[in-house]
Design a protein around this motif. Structure first.
Motif, PDB file in Angstrom:
ATOM      1  N   LEU A  16       0.956  -1.239   0.079  1.00 11.37           N
ATOM      2  CA  LEU A  16      -0.059  -0.085   0.077  1.00 11.37           C
ATOM      3  C   LEU A  16       0.820   1.228  -0.093  1.00 11.37           C
ATOM      4  O   LEU A  16       0.712   2.092  -0.757  1.00 11.37           O
ATOM      5  CB  LEU A  16      -0.756   0.015   1.067  1.00 11.37           C
ATOM      6  CG  LEU A  16      -2.218  -0.718   1.074  1.00 11.37           C
ATOM      7  CD1 LEU A  16      -2.835  -0.829   2.459  1.00 11.37           C
ATOM      8  CD2 LEU A  16      -3.032  -0.254   0.201  1.00 11.37           C
ATOM      9  N   ARG A  17       1.919   1.151   0.997  1.00  9.18           N
ATOM     10  CA  ARG A  17       2.727   2.598   1.010  1.00  9.18           C
ATOM     11  C   ARG A  17       3.452   2.473  -0.308  1.00  9.18           C
ATOM     12  O   ARG A  17       3.572   3.847  -0.901  1.00  9.18           O
ATOM     13  CB  ARG A  17       3.705   2.228   2.002  1.00  9.18           C
ATOM     14  CG  ARG A  17       3.280   2.390   3.628  1.00  9.18           C
ATOM     15  CD  ARG A  17       4.432   2.452   4.329  1.00  9.18           C
ATOM     16  NE  ARG A  17       3.883   2.944   5.883  1.00  9.18           N
ATOM     17  CZ  ARG A  17       3.767   2.205   6.846  1.00  9.18           C
ATOM     18  NH1 ARG A  17       4.186   0.874   6.616  1.00  9.18           N
ATOM     19  NH2 ARG A  17       3.297   2.492   7.784  1.00  9.18           N
ATOM     20  N   ASP A  18       3.826   1.575  -1.162  1.00 10.48           N
ATOM     21  CA  ASP A  18       4.595   1.543  -2.334  1.00 10.48           C
ATOM     22  C   ASP A  18       3.716   2.047  -3.341  1.00 10.48           C
ATOM     23  O   ASP A  18       4.091   2.991  -4.231  1.00 10.48           O
ATOM     24  CB  ASP A  18       5.205   0.281  -2.725  1.00 10.48           C
ATOM     25  CG  ASP A  18       6.610  -0.079  -1.826  1.00 10.48           C
ATOM     26  OD1 ASP A  18       7.026   0.606  -1.208  1.00 10.48           O
ATOM     27  OD2 ASP A  18       6.811  -1.325  -1.853  1.00 10.48           O
ATOM     28  N   SER A  19       2.382   1.641  -3.472  1.00 11.07           N
ATOM     29  CA  SER A  19       1.566   2.178  -4.416  1.00 11.07           C
ATOM     30  C   SER A  19       1.116   3.588  -4.279  1.00 11.07           C
ATOM     31  O   SER A  19       0.951   3.905  -5.361  1.00 11.07           O
ATOM     32  CB  SER A  19       0.151   1.186  -4.198  1.00 11.07           C
ATOM     33  OG  SER A  19      -0.568   1.639  -3.041  1.00 11.07           O
ATOM     34  N   VAL A  20       1.074   4.100  -3.041  1.00  9.78           N
ATOM     35  CA  VAL A  20       0.924   5.740  -2.953  1.00  9.78           C
ATOM     36  C   VAL A  20       2.216   6.480  -3.525  1.00  9.78           C
ATOM     37  O   VAL A  20       1.930   7.346  -4.057  1.00  9.78           O
ATOM     38  CB  VAL A  20       0.658   5.886  -1.433  1.00  9.78           C
ATOM     39  CG1 VAL A  20       0.358   7.571  -1.275  1.00  9.78           C
ATOM     40  CG2 VAL A  20      -0.737   5.330  -0.995  1.00  9.78           C
ATOM     41  N   ALA A  81       0.098   7.392   4.127  1.00 11.20           N
ATOM     42  CA  ALA A  81       0.762   7.412   3.114  1.00 11.20           C
ATOM     43  C   ALA A  81       0.325   8.712   2.172  1.00 11.20           C
ATOM     44  O   ALA A  81       1.025   9.291   1.570  1.00 11.20           O
ATOM     45  CB  ALA A  81       0.566   6.268   2.276  1.00 11.20           C
ATOM     46  N   LEU A  82      -1.168   8.799   1.929  1.00 14.56           N
ATOM     47  CA  LEU A  82      -1.816   9.682   1.385  1.00 14.56           C
ATOM     48  C   LEU A  82      -1.414  11.187   2.032  1.00 14.56           C
ATOM     49  O   LEU A  82      -1.195  12.207   1.106  1.00 14.56           O
ATOM     50  CB  LEU A  82      -3.149   9.568   1.162  1.00 14.56           C
ATOM     51  CG  LEU A  82      -3.698   8.437   0.554  1.00 14.56           C
ATOM     52  CD1 LEU A  82      -5.243   8.286   0.532  1.00 14.56           C
ATOM     53  CD2 LEU A  82      -3.444   8.445  -0.964  1.00 14.56           C
ATOM     54  N   ILE A  87      -1.878  14.154  -1.144  1.00 11.61           N
ATOM     55  CA  ILE A  87      -3.004  13.826  -1.940  1.00 11.61           C
ATOM     56  C   ILE A  87      -4.266  14.202  -1.245  1.00 11.61           C
ATOM     57  O   ILE A  87      -4.664  13.261  -0.577  1.00 11.61           O
ATOM     58  CB  ILE A  87      -2.750  12.270  -2.399  1.00 11.61           C
ATOM     59  CG1 ILE A  87      -1.692  12.000  -3.202  1.00 11.61           C
ATOM     60  CG2 ILE A  87      -4.239  11.924  -3.272  1.00 11.61           C
ATOM     61  CD1 ILE A  87      -1.338  10.573  -3.447  1.00 11.61           C
ATOM     62  N   ALA A  88      -4.848  15.203  -1.640  1.00 14.90           N
ATOM     63  CA  ALA A  88      -5.768  15.810  -0.451  1.00 14.90           C
ATOM     64  C   ALA A  88      -7.180  15.622  -1.166  1.00 14.90           C
ATOM     65  O   ALA A  88      -8.055  16.254  -1.027  1.00 14.90           O
ATOM     66  CB  ALA A  88      -5.655  17.451  -0.273  1.00 14.90           C
ATOM     67  N   GLU A  89      -7.505  14.359  -1.814  1.00 12.39           N
ATOM     68  CA  GLU A  89      -8.888  14.189  -2.227  1.00 12.39           C
ATOM     69  C   GLU A  89      -9.699  13.631  -0.977  1.00 12.39           C
ATOM     70  O   GLU A  89      -9.056  13.369   0.105  1.00 12.39           O
ATOM     71  CB  GLU A  89      -8.795  12.999  -3.272  1.00 12.39           C
ATOM     72  CG  GLU A  89      -7.837  13.446  -4.537  1.00 12.39           C
ATOM     73  CD  GLU A  89      -8.578  14.851  -5.206  1.00 12.39           C
ATOM     74  OE1 GLU A  89      -9.626  14.880  -5.264  1.00 12.39           O
ATOM     75  OE2 GLU A  89      -7.664  15.520  -5.432  1.00 12.39           O
ATOM     76  N   PRO A  90     -10.969  13.937  -1.053  1.00 12.79           N
ATOM     77  CA  PRO A  90     -11.813  13.622   0.226  1.00 12.79           C
ATOM     78  C   PRO A  90     -11.979  12.102   0.519  1.00 12.79           C
ATOM     79  O   PRO A  90     -13.056  11.874   0.627  1.00 12.79           O
ATOM     80  CB  PRO A  90     -13.165  14.328  -0.411  1.00 12.79           C
ATOM     81  CG  PRO A  90     -13.151  13.930  -1.693  1.00 12.79           C
ATOM     82  CD  PRO A  90     -11.845  14.494  -2.239  1.00 12.79           C
ATOM     83  N   THR A  91     -10.958  11.421   0.853  1.00  9.05           N
ATOM     84  CA  THR A  91     -10.968  10.071   1.209  1.00  9.05           C
ATOM     85  C   THR A  91     -11.781  10.010   2.644  1.00  9.05           C
ATOM     86  O   THR A  91     -12.471   8.734   2.708  1.00  9.05           O
ATOM     87  CB  THR A  91      -9.673   9.592   1.258  1.00  9.05           C
ATOM     88  OG1 THR A  91      -8.632  10.134   1.985  1.00  9.05           O
ATOM     89  CG2 THR A  91      -9.034   9.178  -0.162  1.00  9.05           C
ATOM     90  N   THR A 240      -1.066  12.385  10.754  1.00  4.74           N
ATOM     91  CA  THR A 240       0.213  11.742  10.950  1.00  4.74           C
ATOM     92  C   THR A 240       1.508  11.798   9.822  1.00  4.74           C
ATOM     93  O   THR A 240       2.404  12.183   9.884  1.00  4.74           O
ATOM     94  CB  THR A 240       0.327  10.184  11.595  1.00  4.74           C
ATOM     95  OG1 THR A 240      -0.597  10.379  12.815  1.00  4.74           O
ATOM     96  CG2 THR A 240       1.513   9.723  11.979  1.00  4.74           C
ATOM     97  N   GLY A 241       0.511  11.414   8.704  1.00  2.58           N
ATOM     98  CA  GLY A 241       1.431  11.416   7.342  1.00  2.58           C
ATOM     99  C   GLY A 241       1.934  12.847   7.056  1.00  2.58           C
ATOM    100  O   GLY A 241       2.976  12.842   6.749  1.00  2.58           O
TER     101      GLY A 241
END
Length: 376
Positions: A16-20, A81-82, A87-91, A240-241
């Motif tokens: 997951l971290r690598d994909s981000v 990671a985001l 990456i500031a999309e509304p997740t 935290t990220g």
């Protein structure tokens, strides 16, 4: 740099971290934030579709609903990671909150439509609910549900295909899906600190088919509790990220910036500040890990306290770190061309969602007191 330290026996969290990281190379977060301001605060549908294709939007949705069926460990690492990648999309709202609500909704055609669409990115289901405000009122008219009222501080309203509305009627609270273009729905927006748009959604005699009701409960707390917990955890992880990356950028800048013939990072006063920032980031990560572990246990009260503590700690740490990071960057830290200011703006926006740190600390104390009294 400080990060969430969670068991990863099958390597999922590393992937997951690598994909981000790979995603951020294609869609740089700082560039996207600046472009969003030019679009009036609406999210980028291309980025959202790419996130859905990566499986991130439906990460918490059960597999039978078309999602990945993963858990809060994975969501926390993804959100962290985001945050690092800006990456500031509304997740938090259109992914975590929406997925948790849909995952707990009653099986049916409408739930299946929304869940499949959310996972694929074709549906953007935005929660329209305001904590502590006067609720939207529902009444039954000729076999339809008619809504009146408004919800404030709604994220990504213009991008929504559907709103997930918690409405009050004589029998309790119901969760409804309302088409964003339905008659009686009005959207008014204002600019947020980080370039996003914050909306007020007004419902004026908005008639909704009865089959759009997804679930029902006696109180809004019962209907929304799980979604609020999960979203607060995701926001804490994202904060935290943000904090960790802001610290990393500041250490790099202090190592390169030369004054009086030396890098400013060699001065003891600067080193002390950086160590303080490092400690705050480590405590924030530890608080999020503690909340993840608590949510996987059987003690609901302890889990709620841990999540309150995590978002309060992460929010306070991110704001403190980013504020000092801007300061340590000197005059250039205040310019729009310098990315560090965007981390501070993103922190301010994330802190405003589902409770500021000081508000959450007060709620923690109140709940902890009641929790202890109940165990005596």
């Amino acid at each position: 740099m400080p990060e969430l330290m969670l068991d990863d026996p099958d390597g999922t969290l590393v992937m997951l971290r690598d994909s981000v990281t790979g995603f951020a190379a294609r869609f740089p977060g700082a560039k996207a934030m600046r472009e969003r301001r030019g679009r009036g605060g609406t999210m980028d549908p291309l980025i959202w579709s790419a996130m859905a294709e990566a499986g991130w939007i439906g990460l918490l949705l059960p597999e039978e609903c078309g999602g990945a069926g993963l858990g809060l460990r994975e969501q926390a690492v993804l959100s962290e990671a985001l945050g690092r990648a800006l990456i500031a999309e509304p997740t938090g709202t259109a992914s975590v909150f929406a997925a948790t609500l849909l995952g707990g909704a009653s099986p049916g055609v409408e739930r299946s439509r929304l869940a499949a669409g959310v996972a694929s990115g074709e549906v953007v289901a935005v929660p329209a609910w305001t904590s502590g405000a006067k609720p939207v009122v529902a009444r039954s008219v000729n076999g339809r549900i008619v809504l009146s009222g408004e919800t404030r501080f709604v994220d990504a309203a213009r991008a929504a295909t559907d709103f997930l509305v918690a409405a009050q009627d004589a029998d309790g609270v119901m969760l409804l899906s309302v088409a964003a273009n339905a008659d009686g729905v009005a959207i008014s927006e204002r600019a947020g600190v980080d370039g996003s748009a914050i909306a007020t959604i007004s419902f004026s005699d908005c008639a909704v088919p009865a089959d759009r009701m997804l679930s029902r409960a006696n109180r809004s707390e019962d209907l929304l509790r799980q979604a609020i917990l999960h979203t607060r955890l995701a926001l804490a992880a994202e904060l935290t990220g943000v904090a960790s990356k802001a610290l990393e950028l500041t250490i790099a800048y202090a190592s390169d910036r030369v004054q009086f013939g030396k890098p400013i990072g060699s001065f003891q006063a600067i080193q002390h500040r950086l160590v303080d920032m490092w400690i705050e980031a480590e405590f924030a990560a530890a608080a999020v890990v503690n909340a993840v572990d608590a949510l996987r246990g059987d003690d609901d009260d302890a889990a709620e306290l841990a999540v309150l503590a995590a978002k309060a700690r992460a929010g306070e740490a991110a704001f403190s770190i980013c504020r000092r990071a801007v300061h340590l960057h000197g005059a250039m830290g205040y310019t729009d061309e310098c990315d560090i200011g965007l981390y501070l703006k993103r922190t301010i926006n994330l802190n405003a969602m589902l409770g500021q740190p000081e508000q959450l600390r007060l709620e923690f104390v109140e709940r902890e007191s009641g929790y202890r009294r109940g165990r005596i």
